[in-house]
Motif scaffolding. Structure first.
Motif, PDB file in Angstrom:
ATOM      1  N   ALA A 181       4.514  28.667 -24.334  1.00  0.00           N
ATOM      2  CA  ALA A 181       3.991  27.352 -23.950  1.00  0.00           C
ATOM      3  C   ALA A 181       5.153  26.383 -23.863  1.00  0.00           C
ATOM      4  CB  ALA A 181       2.971  26.872 -24.986  1.00  0.00           C
ATOM      5  N   ASP A 182       4.915  25.258 -23.214  1.00  0.00           N
ATOM      6  CA  ASP A 182       5.913  24.192 -23.147  1.00  0.00           C
ATOM      7  C   ASP A 182       6.288  23.811 -24.588  1.00  0.00           C
ATOM      8  OD1 ASP A 182       7.156  21.659 -23.075  1.00  0.00           O
ATOM      9  OD2 ASP A 182       6.154  21.165 -21.204  1.00  0.00           O
ATOM     10  N   PRO A 183       7.573  23.776 -24.907  1.00  0.00           N
ATOM     11  CA  PRO A 183       7.983  23.453 -26.287  1.00  0.00           C
ATOM     12  C   PRO A 183       7.477  22.087 -26.762  1.00  0.00           C
ATOM     13  CG  PRO A 183       9.842  24.268 -25.023  1.00  0.00           C
ATOM     14  CD  PRO A 183       8.726  24.104 -24.047  1.00  0.00           C
ATOM     15  N   ALA A 184       7.127  21.209 -25.832  1.00  0.00           N
ATOM     16  CA  ALA A 184       6.633  19.883 -26.222  1.00  0.00           C
ATOM     17  C   ALA A 184       5.133  19.885 -26.528  1.00  0.00           C
ATOM     18  CB  ALA A 184       6.930  18.874 -25.122  1.00  0.00           C
ATOM     19  N   THR A 185       4.493  21.035 -26.360  1.00  0.00           N
ATOM     20  CA  THR A 185       3.043  21.103 -26.615  1.00  0.00           C
ATOM     21  C   THR A 185       2.747  20.788 -28.073  1.00  0.00           C
ATOM     22  OG1 THR A 185       2.917  22.888 -25.002  1.00  0.00           O
ATOM     23  CG2 THR A 185       0.998  22.593 -26.432  1.00  0.00           C
ATOM     24  N   PRO A 186       1.797  19.901 -28.329  1.00  0.00           N
ATOM     25  CA  PRO A 186       1.432  19.641 -29.727  1.00  0.00           C
ATOM     26  C   PRO A 186       0.849  20.893 -30.388  1.00  0.00           C
ATOM     27  CG  PRO A 186       0.630  17.876 -28.314  1.00  0.00           C
ATOM     28  CD  PRO A 186       1.096  18.988 -27.409  1.00  0.00           C
ATOM     29  N   LEU A 187       1.194  21.075 -31.646  1.00  0.00           N
ATOM     30  CA  LEU A 187       0.702  22.236 -32.393  1.00  0.00           C
ATOM     31  C   LEU A 187      -0.820  22.345 -32.334  1.00  0.00           C
ATOM     32  CD1 LEU A 187       1.038  24.574 -34.435  1.00  0.00           C
ATOM     33  CD2 LEU A 187       1.021  22.846 -36.262  1.00  0.00           C
ATOM     34  N   LEU A 188      -1.523  21.227 -32.399  1.00  0.00           N
ATOM     35  CA  LEU A 188      -2.989  21.269 -32.416  1.00  0.00           C
ATOM     36  C   LEU A 188      -3.539  22.060 -31.229  1.00  0.00           C
ATOM     37  CD1 LEU A 188      -5.716  20.353 -33.601  1.00  0.00           C
ATOM     38  CD2 LEU A 188      -5.518  18.290 -32.201  1.00  0.00           C
ATOM     39  N   TYR A 189      -2.972  21.851 -30.042  1.00  0.00           N
ATOM     40  CA  TYR A 189      -3.480  22.540 -28.855  1.00  0.00           C
ATOM     41  C   TYR A 189      -3.224  24.038 -28.949  1.00  0.00           C
ATOM     42  CZ  TYR A 189      -3.420  17.748 -27.035  1.00  0.00           C
ATOM     43  OH  TYR A 189      -3.603  16.403 -26.864  1.00  0.00           O
ATOM     44  N   VAL A 190      -2.067  24.403 -29.484  1.00  0.00           N
ATOM     45  CA  VAL A 190      -1.745  25.831 -29.611  1.00  0.00           C
ATOM     46  C   VAL A 190      -2.682  26.488 -30.624  1.00  0.00           C
ATOM     47  CG1 VAL A 190       0.029  27.449 -30.396  1.00  0.00           C
ATOM     48  CG2 VAL A 190       0.640  25.551 -28.887  1.00  0.00           C
ATOM     49  N   LEU A 191      -2.918  25.812 -31.743  1.00  0.00           N
ATOM     50  CA  LEU A 191      -3.826  26.372 -32.743  1.00  0.00           C
ATOM     51  C   LEU A 191      -5.195  26.635 -32.141  1.00  0.00           C
ATOM     52  CD1 LEU A 191      -3.032  24.103 -35.849  1.00  0.00           C
ATOM     53  CD2 LEU A 191      -2.330  26.481 -35.502  1.00  0.00           C
ATOM     54  N   ARG A 192      -5.715  25.634 -31.468  1.00  0.00           N
ATOM     55  CA  ARG A 192      -7.098  25.728 -30.969  1.00  0.00           C
ATOM     56  C   ARG A 192      -7.203  26.591 -29.709  1.00  0.00           C
ATOM     57  NH1 ARG A 192     -10.801  22.350 -33.103  1.00  0.00           N
ATOM     58  NH2 ARG A 192     -11.981  22.454 -31.166  1.00  0.00           N
ATOM     59  N   ASN A 193      -6.270  26.418 -28.777  1.00  0.00           N
ATOM     60  CA  ASN A 193      -6.422  27.061 -27.472  1.00  0.00           C
ATOM     61  C   ASN A 193      -5.798  28.447 -27.401  1.00  0.00           C
ATOM     62  OD1 ASN A 193      -7.652  24.693 -26.718  1.00  0.00           O
ATOM     63  ND2 ASN A 193      -5.827  23.838 -25.762  1.00  0.00           N
ATOM     64  N   ASP A 194      -4.712  28.655 -28.150  1.00  0.00           N
ATOM     65  CA  ASP A 194      -4.018  29.955 -28.059  1.00  0.00           C
ATOM     66  C   ASP A 194      -4.351  30.868 -29.224  1.00  0.00           C
ATOM     67  OD1 ASP A 194      -1.934  29.633 -25.715  1.00  0.00           O
ATOM     68  OD2 ASP A 194      -1.894  27.757 -26.833  1.00  0.00           O
ATOM     69  N   LEU A 195      -4.582  30.293 -30.395  1.00  0.00           N
ATOM     70  CA  LEU A 195      -4.763  31.128 -31.586  1.00  0.00           C
ATOM     71  C   LEU A 195      -6.203  31.153 -32.095  1.00  0.00           C
ATOM     72  CD1 LEU A 195      -1.499  30.177 -33.538  1.00  0.00           C
ATOM     73  CD2 LEU A 195      -1.892  32.070 -31.939  1.00  0.00           C
ATOM     74  N   ALA A 196      -7.107  30.435 -31.405  1.00  0.00           N
ATOM     75  CA  ALA A 196      -8.523  30.396 -31.796  1.00  0.00           C
ATOM     76  C   ALA A 196      -8.701  29.964 -33.245  1.00  0.00           C
ATOM     77  CB  ALA A 196      -9.199  31.758 -31.548  1.00  0.00           C
ATOM     78  N   LEU A 197      -7.808  29.122 -33.708  1.00  0.00           N
ATOM     79  CA  LEU A 197      -7.958  28.526 -35.046  1.00  0.00           C
ATOM     80  C   LEU A 197      -8.505  27.111 -34.828  1.00  0.00           C
ATOM     81  CD1 LEU A 197      -4.609  29.775 -36.628  1.00  0.00           C
ATOM     82  CD2 LEU A 197      -6.925  30.534 -37.230  1.00  0.00           C
ATOM     83  N   ASN A 198      -9.801  26.983 -34.946  1.00  0.00           N
ATOM     84  CA  ASN A 198     -10.471  25.733 -34.558  1.00  0.00           C
ATOM     85  C   ASN A 198     -10.779  24.812 -35.730  1.00  0.00           C
ATOM     86  OD1 ASN A 198     -10.625  26.222 -31.704  1.00  0.00           O
ATOM     87  ND2 ASN A 198     -12.074  27.855 -32.190  1.00  0.00           N
ATOM     88  N   GLY A 199     -10.208  25.147 -36.905  1.00  0.00           N
ATOM     89  CA  GLY A 199     -10.448  24.287 -38.064  1.00  0.00           C
ATOM     90  C   GLY A 199      -9.876  22.894 -37.862  1.00  0.00           C
TER      91      GLY A 199
END
Ligand code: FES
Ligand code: FES
Length: 166
Positions: A16-34
């Protein structure tokens, strides 16, 4: 270029773009929706996670700052079958109403309790000052965090690097 993120003890290669906020990666890429999206501006605390023991707002933290660092989300505190002390205390004290703010509250609380297992009410209020609850369950949240601290202390629990206790 992929970035290596260590979340709840598991390592993931994130393309992903290195500037992507962690929140988006957690939810969208890792299915960690907490962790939740509330404001996206660092103002509500619903996206709170821990990075190496510190409470961090994942909506304003780009993944390029997190390569190889220990990230813990609310999913790392326990499971449905085996809730961690904070999760169990929030249930016991009925601290959630809609529940939207609760994962962020728990992560701020976990970071606090790892440093200070017997916090005063003032310590708890300070540590959670960036976490907003629109339902107004603040008193129950305070009670739950006090309870979790007591349980952790009486059980002599030690925190581990991914934020779990045992
Ligand atoms: S969503 Fe991150 S602080 Fe509100
Ligand atoms: S329980 Fe609804 S926002 Fe906190």
């Amino acid at each position: 270029m992929a970035i290596s993120l260590k979340v709840n003890g598991a390592t993931h290669q994130i393309d992903a773009d290195p500037a992507t906020p962690l929140l988006y990666v957690l939810r969208n890429d890792l299915a960690l929706n907490g962790a939740k999206f509330g404001c996206g501006l660092g103002q509500c605390g619903s996206c709170m996670v821990m990075v190496e023991g510190e409470a961090v707002l994942s909506c304003v933290t780009p993944i390029m700052l997190l390569e190889g660092r220990e990230i813990t989300t609310v999913e790392g505190l326990g499971t449905i079958e085996e809730p961690g002390p904070l999760q169990a205390a929030f249930i016991e004290m009925q601290a959630a109403q809609c529940g939207y703010c609760i994962p962020g509250m728990m992560m701020s609380a976990q970071a606090l309790l790892q440093k200070n297992p017997a916090p005063s009410d003032e310590d708890i209020r300070d540590a959670l000052s960036t976490n907003l609850c629109r339902c107004g369950t603040h008193m129950r949240i305070l009670a739950a965090i006090r309870r979790a601290g007591e349980v952790m202390q009486s059980a002599g629990m030690k925190t581990t690097t991914n934020g779990r206790t045992g």
